[in-house]
Scaffold this active site. Structure first.
Site: not given
Length: 349
Positions: A145, A16, A158, A22-23, A18-20
């Site tokens: 994190s 998930t 966050y 780390i993914g 996955a468009s930028s």
């Protein structure tokens, strides 16, 4: 419980976010190593383009557009992966966003949306993946994190989502193990990573949001994720400097309380303006792995390399102590990933 994790070349991996960032780096790397990859994110057009790129390079990939905050959409993504490739061997909960600002300055709707993505997106991923993996086993990996282990001024909302995710993952691991379910549940905790996360963030702190230093290259996190897809690990921190900060926060909480707000000044650059739009409520500026702002981002981590293989972890114990000392005495150049500096005259660790 005994789970045998397959070689990457034999795996079906769902990622998930996955468009930028780390993914995207993880998806490309997994495909290069022979895995069948299903990319999940909100922007279907971006995913289609990425899948075409991976396929053109000789990899095997597919995509399913879904907002991880929608449980039905995430279950549909899991079903799509099984229909397309027959199974799921590794599921990676990676989708996330960030808000910069003091906690009392963060509007309620943004705070709720952050939890919808960072926490409930992970919950929905686990609930979608486990039924498909319960009998056959596999790896269930969540990207937390170092903020999972310590508070973070200016990034408190966050950090709260990452604390909540850690509690869920740790408890789910125990429950599945108690039931004898052969799924390896892993939490990967990156330090500051050179992705567009700060550029995509909502920023109430003024200036331009920055990735908290020290900054590592996303490839290191992708490597750590894929290592955990093939090696049973409870958790893995990516970056010795970040691990040192978390240890310092745990063992010297009162001193950390005084120093952390001062260190948070480096989380924003007052000479620049925040780029927009952010990606908290909708997909934005997809397709990039790196921010473009950290050409000197670290490409190695001695601590993480050792943590992958516990038998040699003792060899870097002194560097962890040095990293704690570096944080205490305010010398960011001295940390566990720079062992050559240890022992120089004037170092106190």
């Amino acid at each position: 419980m005994k789970s045998t994790l397959k070689p990457l070349s034999e795996q079906v991996i769902v990622i998930t976010g996955a468009s930028s960032g780390i993914g995207l780096e993880t998806a490309r790397s997994a495909a290069r190593q022979g895995a069948k990859v299903v990319l999940v994110a909100r922007d279907g057009e971006a995913l289609q383009s990425i899948v075409a790129e991976i396929t053109a390079a000789g990899g095997t990939a597919d995509f399913h557009a879904a907002d991880v905050g929608d449980p039905e959409a995430v279950r549909a993504a899991a079903s799509h992966a099984v229909q397309r490739f027959g199974r799921i061997d590794t599921w990676v909960n990676n989708a996330g966003s960030a808000i910069y600002g003091k906690l009392l300055d963060v509007p309620d709707d943004e705070h709720r949306q952050l939890f919808r993505t960072n926490y409930f997106g992970m919950v929905h991923g686990c609930r979608a993946a486990v039924p498909h993996m319960r009998d056959v086993g596999g790896a269930l990996i969540t990207i937390g994190s170092i903020a999972s282990d310590m508070p973070s001024p200016l990034m408190g909302a966050y950090a709260a989502t990452k604390h909540a995710a850690k509690a869920y993952v740790d408890t789910l691991r125990m429950e599945l193990a108690n039931e004898g379910v052969p799924i390896v549940v892993t939490l990967v905790k990156p330090s500051g990573i050179d992705t567009p996360v700060a550029q995509h963030a909502i920023n109430h702190a003024g200036g331009e949001a920055q990735v908290p230093p020290p900054v590592y290259d996303p490839k290191l996190v992708a490597d750590a994720i894929l290592f955990c897809a093939t090696h049973p690990k409870r958790d893995l921190t990516m970056g010795g400097a970040g691990r040192a900060q978390a240890l310092f926060a745990a063992h010297f909480p009162h001193l950390f309380d005084r120093l952390a707000p001062k260190a948070a000044a480096s989380f924003v650059d007052p000479t620049k303006e925040q780029p927009g739009p952010g990606n908290l409520f909708a997909s934005a500026a997809t397709g990039r792995v790196r921010s473009g702002e950290h050409p000197a981002a670290r490409t190695t981590s001695l601590y993480t390399a050792a943590a992958k293989h516990p038998g040699i972890t003792a060899a870097v114990a002194a560097t962890i102590a040095a990293g704690v000392g570096a944080f205490v005495y305010g010398h960011p150049s001295r940390d566990p990933d720079r062992p050559a500096r240890i022992g120089r005259q004037g170092d106190r660790a």
